[in-house]
Each structure stands twice: as structure tokens, then as C-alpha cells.
Design a protein around this motif. Structure first.
Motif, PDB file in Angstrom:
ATOM      1  N   ALA A  66       5.172   6.388 -12.465  1.00 58.67           N
ATOM      2  CA  ALA A  66       6.543   5.944 -12.170  1.00 58.67           C
ATOM      3  C   ALA A  66       6.546   4.483 -11.707  1.00 58.67           C
ATOM      4  CB  ALA A  66       7.151   6.851 -11.101  1.00 58.67           C
ATOM      5  N   LEU A  67       5.532   4.110 -10.928  1.00 65.08           N
ATOM      6  CA  LEU A  67       5.443   2.724 -10.440  1.00 65.08           C
ATOM      7  C   LEU A  67       5.259   1.757 -11.615  1.00 65.08           C
ATOM      8  CD1 LEU A  67       5.010   0.730  -7.969  1.00 65.08           C
ATOM      9  CD2 LEU A  67       2.566   1.139  -8.323  1.00 65.08           C
ATOM     10  N   LEU A  68       4.349   2.108 -12.529  1.00 63.16           N
ATOM     11  CA  LEU A  68       4.081   1.225 -13.673  1.00 63.16           C
ATOM     12  C   LEU A  68       5.305   1.130 -14.587  1.00 63.16           C
ATOM     13  CD1 LEU A  68       0.390   2.222 -14.511  1.00 63.16           C
ATOM     14  CD2 LEU A  68       1.209   0.182 -13.314  1.00 63.16           C
ATOM     15  N   GLU A  69       6.012   2.231 -14.716  1.00 64.58           N
ATOM     16  CA  GLU A  69       7.209   2.204 -15.548  1.00 64.58           C
ATOM     17  C   GLU A  69       8.241   1.250 -14.944  1.00 64.58           C
ATOM     18  OE1 GLU A  69       8.649   6.085 -16.628  1.00 64.58           O
ATOM     19  OE2 GLU A  69      10.553   5.196 -17.300  1.00 64.58           O
ATOM     20  N   ARG A  70       8.396   1.331 -13.617  1.00 67.38           N
ATOM     21  CA  ARG A  70       9.359   0.421 -12.964  1.00 67.38           C
ATOM     22  C   ARG A  70       8.921  -1.028 -13.124  1.00 67.38           C
ATOM     23  NH1 ARG A  70      11.344   2.599  -7.155  1.00 67.38           N
ATOM     24  NH2 ARG A  70      11.741   0.387  -6.857  1.00 67.38           N
ATOM     25  N   ALA A  71       7.631  -1.281 -12.972  1.00 70.89           N
ATOM     26  CA  ALA A  71       7.129  -2.655 -13.112  1.00 70.89           C
ATOM     27  C   ALA A  71       7.351  -3.169 -14.530  1.00 70.89           C
ATOM     28  CB  ALA A  71       5.645  -2.700 -12.745  1.00 70.89           C
ATOM     29  N   ASN A  72       7.075  -2.304 -15.527  1.00 70.47           N
ATOM     30  CA  ASN A  72       7.247  -2.719 -16.927  1.00 70.47           C
ATOM     31  C   ASN A  72       8.711  -2.997 -17.244  1.00 70.47           C
ATOM     32  OD1 ASN A  72       4.549  -2.566 -17.421  1.00 70.47           O
ATOM     33  ND2 ASN A  72       4.611  -0.478 -18.241  1.00 70.47           N
ATOM     34  N   THR A  73       9.589  -2.113 -16.780  1.00 69.21           N
ATOM     35  CA  THR A  73      11.019  -2.281 -17.039  1.00 69.21           C
ATOM     36  C   THR A  73      11.519  -3.583 -16.418  1.00 69.21           C
ATOM     37  OG1 THR A  73      11.221   0.113 -16.964  1.00 69.21           O
ATOM     38  CG2 THR A  73      13.283  -1.116 -16.832  1.00 69.21           C
ATOM     39  N   ALA A  74      11.048  -3.867 -15.201  1.00 68.92           N
ATOM     40  CA  ALA A  74      11.514  -5.070 -14.498  1.00 68.92           C
ATOM     41  C   ALA A  74      10.746  -6.317 -14.941  1.00 68.92           C
ATOM     42  CB  ALA A  74      11.362  -4.870 -12.996  1.00 68.92           C
ATOM     43  N   GLY A  75       9.704  -6.138 -15.754  1.00 68.73           N
ATOM     44  CA  GLY A  75       8.885  -7.265 -16.196  1.00 68.73           C
ATOM     45  C   GLY A  75       8.089  -7.881 -15.047  1.00 68.73           C
ATOM     46  N   GLU A  76       7.727  -7.050 -14.053  1.00 66.31           N
ATOM     47  CA  GLU A  76       6.964  -7.554 -12.897  1.00 66.31           C
ATOM     48  C   GLU A  76       5.467  -7.339 -13.127  1.00 66.31           C
ATOM     49  OE1 GLU A  76       7.892  -6.557  -8.849  1.00 66.31           O
ATOM     50  OE2 GLU A  76       9.981  -6.188  -9.384  1.00 66.31           O
ATOM     51  N   ALA A  77       4.666  -8.322 -12.740  1.00 64.98           N
ATOM     52  CA  ALA A  77       3.208  -8.166 -12.841  1.00 64.98           C
ATOM     53  C   ALA A  77       2.677  -7.653 -11.501  1.00 64.98           C
ATOM     54  CB  ALA A  77       2.576  -9.506 -13.169  1.00 64.98           C
ATOM     55  N   LEU A  78       1.859  -6.589 -11.562  1.00 63.63           N
ATOM     56  CA  LEU A  78       1.189  -6.099 -10.347  1.00 63.63           C
ATOM     57  C   LEU A  78      -0.251  -6.599 -10.406  1.00 63.63           C
ATOM     58  CD1 LEU A  78       2.390  -2.372 -10.286  1.00 63.63           C
ATOM     59  CD2 LEU A  78       3.523  -4.381  -9.331  1.00 63.63           C
ATOM     60  N   THR A  79      -0.618  -7.454  -9.480  1.00 62.50           N
ATOM     61  CA  THR A  79      -1.986  -7.972  -9.510  1.00 62.50           C
ATOM     62  C   THR A  79      -2.837  -7.211  -8.494  1.00 62.50           C
ATOM     63  OG1 THR A  79      -1.367  -9.672  -7.943  1.00 62.50           O
ATOM     64  CG2 THR A  79      -1.323 -10.295 -10.258  1.00 62.50           C
ATOM     65  N   ASN A  80      -4.136  -7.328  -8.640  1.00 62.91           N
ATOM     66  CA  ASN A  80      -5.091  -6.605  -7.772  1.00 62.91           C
ATOM     67  C   ASN A  80      -4.758  -5.119  -7.683  1.00 62.91           C
ATOM     68  OD1 ASN A  80      -4.550  -9.451  -6.102  1.00 62.91           O
ATOM     69  ND2 ASN A  80      -6.698  -8.983  -6.498  1.00 62.91           N
ATOM     70  N   LEU A  81      -4.263  -4.564  -8.772  1.00 61.34           N
ATOM     71  CA  LEU A  81      -3.848  -3.152  -8.739  1.00 61.34           C
ATOM     72  C   LEU A  81      -5.080  -2.251  -8.584  1.00 61.34           C
ATOM     73  CD1 LEU A  81      -1.602  -1.003  -9.121  1.00 61.34           C
ATOM     74  CD2 LEU A  81      -2.066  -1.140 -11.582  1.00 61.34           C
ATOM     75  N   GLU A 109       0.852  -1.196   0.000  1.00 54.94           N
ATOM     76  CA  GLU A 109       0.000   0.000   0.000  1.00 54.94           C
ATOM     77  C   GLU A 109       0.885   1.242   0.000  1.00 54.94           C
ATOM     78  OE1 GLU A 109      -3.616   0.086   2.324  1.00 54.94           O
ATOM     79  OE2 GLU A 109      -3.169   2.153   2.904  1.00 54.94           O
ATOM     80  N   ILE A 110       0.601   2.111  -0.948  1.00 53.95           N
ATOM     81  CA  ILE A 110       1.374   3.343  -1.102  1.00 53.95           C
ATOM     82  C   ILE A 110       0.429   4.519  -0.904  1.00 53.95           C
ATOM     83  CG2 ILE A 110       2.487   4.809  -2.844  1.00 53.95           C
ATOM     84  CD1 ILE A 110       3.508   2.265  -4.176  1.00 53.95           C
ATOM     85  N   GLU A 111       0.861   5.536  -0.172  1.00 52.03           N
ATOM     86  CA  GLU A 111       0.109   6.794  -0.112  1.00 52.03           C
ATOM     87  C   GLU A 111       0.872   7.817  -0.932  1.00 52.03           C
ATOM     88  OE1 GLU A 111      -2.464   7.087   3.897  1.00 52.03           O
ATOM     89  OE2 GLU A 111      -0.344   7.589   4.096  1.00 52.03           O
ATOM     90  N   SER A 112       0.129   8.571  -1.744  1.00 56.96           N
ATOM     91  CA  SER A 112       0.780   9.489  -2.669  1.00 56.96           C
ATOM     92  C   SER A 112       0.146  10.875  -2.596  1.00 56.96           C
ATOM     93  CB  SER A 112       0.625   8.948  -4.094  1.00 56.96           C
ATOM     94  OG  SER A 112       0.847   9.968  -5.026  1.00 56.96           O
ATOM     95  N   LEU A 113       0.976  11.896  -2.794  1.00 58.86           N
ATOM     96  CA  LEU A 113       0.454  13.265  -2.842  1.00 58.86           C
ATOM     97  C   LEU A 113       0.024  13.637  -4.253  1.00 58.86           C
ATOM     98  CD1 LEU A 113       3.120  14.895  -0.521  1.00 58.86           C
ATOM     99  CD2 LEU A 113       0.718  14.439   0.024  1.00 58.86           C
ATOM    100  N   ASP A 114       0.423  12.818  -5.239  1.00 62.64           N
ATOM    101  CA  ASP A 114       0.029  13.068  -6.633  1.00 62.64           C
ATOM    102  C   ASP A 114      -0.129  11.713  -7.314  1.00 62.64           C
ATOM    103  OD1 ASP A 114      -0.088  13.570  -9.372  1.00 62.64           O
ATOM    104  OD2 ASP A 114       1.094  15.401  -9.185  1.00 62.64           O
ATOM    105  N   LEU A 115      -1.376  11.269  -7.364  1.00 63.91           N
ATOM    106  CA  LEU A 115      -1.655   9.898  -7.796  1.00 63.91           C
ATOM    107  C   LEU A 115      -1.089   9.607  -9.183  1.00 63.91           C
ATOM    108  CD1 LEU A 115      -3.101   7.232  -7.265  1.00 63.91           C
ATOM    109  CD2 LEU A 115      -5.197   8.243  -8.129  1.00 63.91           C
TER     110      LEU A 115
END
Ligand SMILES: Nc1ncnc2c1ncn2[C@@H]1O[C@H](COP(=O)(O)OP(=O)(O)OP(=O)(O)O)[C@@H](O)[C@H]1O
Length: 325
Positions: free
Chosen positions: A279-294, A267-273
């Protein structure tokens, strides 16, 4: 009219309400200031026992303030009750009708006390109780009784309508019908002051609102203004990789906090969703990680409300800490 600001129909300044005397005295309302403008719906929210009803009763003129001043339509609603009461409609939490009268007899009795009321049948039809006119009040369901309360509160065509938890006990369909009625009244220029525990109701109807906690107003503004102070939230699960470890997330832009539950939900809290999520999705895509239940959500009124309640608990725990140490 003694008020100079014609856009305000209610002004509350430094109002306190105390119960009891001496060592058993309890201050339920602790110096509240607020203004309600003509034609708006102002919602008063708060935790249980926050002091909403205690404050509302003072504004309605049912009880005097222990300190401070209240003006409703330019008059003191308690001292000048005879001037203010005919121009207001009040729906209390508990109405207490004579149980043996029928719905119609109750409405007729109330009709007789009002200056220029709408016809009884019209008032009952507004809340869809026309078909229950001949039924004794004691045989009405809880929701039907609430609707009868509402019919009586609007029967006198009030300039200001006070609704204390009007939709408690109503089924979803009746709740929506009550909202529709309130919206129509607002369109016709009525000012409405509402207390509710249904945050969705406040989000749907309120032009402005205040959140009370322990006798004080701790947030006030439009829903957007109140929610703007709360962070947005992103949640996901991921099986492997550094995005599962909150410590590696701290470089994300606009990030406020990051944590991981026992069950692996990050769980992340953000001041600018948008910025954090991109940035999170870019990191996931670069690393080839799947984020489930996003899930990504802007702050809601519910989260702002819970933050108020949690702040109160944290303050109470702090106050207790030295004694426990
Ligand atoms: N007649 C009374 N004598 C003493 N204390 C009272 C009295 N009426 C209310 N209180 C106390 O004042 C506080 C505020 O009560 P109030 O009913 O105004 O809160 P509320 O915000 O309307 O609560 P709820 O959401 O639970 O209806 C509570 O702690 C309550 O116990």
C-alpha cells in the motif's frame, strides 16, 4: 528414572534462587518453569544480571534451588549429583585451570576423572587445539582457553551438555567452528543447554529458547514463535510530499505506528509487512514520490530481545513515577 515424560530430559518447576539472608537477601531467580527435550538445543538468553548463570548452576547441580524442583535425567541434580554428573558435560563461564600445566596435561588430568571419555588427542582436535598441546595454559590466548573448556566439556561424551557463554572471546572463525562442533553433537543425539549474548548464535543453533529478565522467563518458544509477536519495520526517507509526514500514514493497512526522526527518517511498524509495504509503494507511485534508503524487515530475535529489555525499563520507570511526582 522417575520421570514419566521420556521426551523431557530436564524439567524445572517453580525454581527460585536466593543469595544472602535477611535484609541483604536477593532473589536472582524468581519461580522459573521450563522443560528441555531430549536431543534439542535449548538457549537461555537474557539481559545482564537476568539470572541465567544462577539458574543454570541449579540445573547443573552446582548449587541447590532455594525453592522449587529440578529433575535432570529423572534425578535431582544437586542431591543425586553422583548419578547425574557423569552423564553431563559442563562448560562454565570461568574454568580456572592450573595455569602451569600444559594443554595436554590439563586434558589428561580431566580425562582421568571421566567414565568412558574420548581420547585426549581427539578432544583437543575437535576444537583445533592439537597443535597447542605442549603449551602451558597460562600462555594460551583467551579464545584458546575457551576452546580448551569446550574440549573438556565434551570429552566425557555427555548426554546433556551445558554451555555457559561458550563463544565469548572467540574470533568469528573459531565461533563458527564451535557451532559446527555443537551441530555435530546434536546430530549424534546430545541435548544442549546454552546461554549466550550472541543472538545470531541462538538463531543459528536453538530449537527452542527462553528470554530471562530480572529473574523471570518472559518469552519462550522457537525463534519463529518469539519473533511472531514483534512487528515488522519499514524505513525510508523522502524529500517532499505527504509520505514524509507520519500523520498521513495512518490509513495504511496493518499499520501499528508511524514516526519520523530528527534526521527525516520515516519509520513504520507493521503487523503485516507485505500488506503495508504494498500500500505504501502504491501511494508513492501514484504521487510520483521517490522513497530513498527504503528498508523493509521482518522482526528479528534482536528486536524481540530489545523489546523485553525496554518493557523492563518502562516498568521500572512506572514504579519510580509516584515517588518522583
Ligand atoms: N553470589 C552472589 N551473591 C549475591 N548476588 C549474586 C551472586 N551471584 C549473582 N548475584 C546476582 O544475581 C543476579 C543474577 O546474576 P547471574 O550471574 O545469574 O546473571 P546472568 O543472567 O548470568 O548475567 P550475565 O549475562 O551478566 O552473565 C545479578 O544481579 C547478580 O548480581
Amino acid at each position: 528414572m522417575t520421570t514419566t515424560d521420556t521426551s523431557s530430559v530436564i524439567t524445572v518447576s517453580g525454581v527460585q534462587r536466593r543469595y544472602g539472608t535477611g535484609s541483604s537477601a536477593f532473589t536472582a531467580v524468581r519461580g522459573v518453569d521450563l522443560t528441555v527435550r531430549r536431543g534439542e538445543l535449548f538457549a537461555l538468553l537474557g539481559t545482564n544480571g537476568a539470572g541465567k548463570t544462577s539458574l543454570l548452576e541449579v540445573v547443573e547441580g552446582i548449587a541447590p534451588a532455594s525453592a522449587g524442583t529440578v529433575r535432570v535425567l529423572g534425578e535431582d541434580p544437586y542431591r543425586d549429583r553422583h548419578l547425574v554428573r557423569p552423564r553431563t558435560g559442563i562448560m562454565l563461564q570461568e574454568a580456572g585451570f592450573p595455569a602451569d600445566l600444559t594443554t595436554e596435561e590439563t586434558a589428561r588430568m580431566w580425562h582421568g576423572t571421566l567414565g568412558s571419555p574420548m581420547p585426549v588427542a581427539a578432544a583437543l582436535d575437535l576444537v583445533d587445539l592439537g597443535h597447542r598441546a605442549g603449551v602451558q595454559v597460562k600462555s594460551l590466548s583467551g579464545g584458546e582457553r575457551r576452546r580448551l573448556d569446550l574440549a573438556l566439556a565434551v570429552m566425557g561424551r555427555p548426554e546433556i551438555l551445558f554451555l555457559d557463554e561458550p563463544t565469548t572471546g572467540l574470533d568469528p572463525q573459531s565461533r563458527r567452528a564451535a557451532w559446527e562442533l555443537v551441530r555435530n553433537l546434536l546430530e549424534a543425539g546430545t541435548t544442549v543447554v546454552l546461554t549466550t549474548h550472541y543472538l545470531e548464535e541462538a538463531e543459528e543453533l536453538a530449537d527452542r529458547l527462553a528470554i530471562m529478565h530480572r529473574g523471570e522467563i518472559v518469552r519462550t518458544g522457537t525463534v519463529a514463535e518469539i519473533v511472531a509477536d514483534e512487528p515488522a519495520r519499514i524505513r525510508y526517507r523522502t524529500t517532499a510530499g505527504d509520505l514524509a509526514d507520519p500523520r498521513t500514514l495512518h490509513g495504511l493497512p496493518a499499520l501499528l505506528t508511524a514516526g519520523r526522526s530528527r534526521t527525516g527518517l520515516v519509520e513504520i511498524e507493521s503487523l503485516d509487512l507485505q500488506v503495508t509495504l504494498a500500500a505504501l509503494l502504491e501511494r508513492a507511485n501514484t504521487a510520483g514520490e521517490a522513497l530513498t534508503n527504503l528498508e523493509a524487515s521482518h522482526a528479528s530475535l534482536e528486536r524481540a530481545f530489545l523489546a523485553v529489555a525496554n518493557e523492563g525499563e518502562a516498568a521500572a520507570a512506572e514504579a519510580l513515577a509516584p515517588a518522583n511526582a
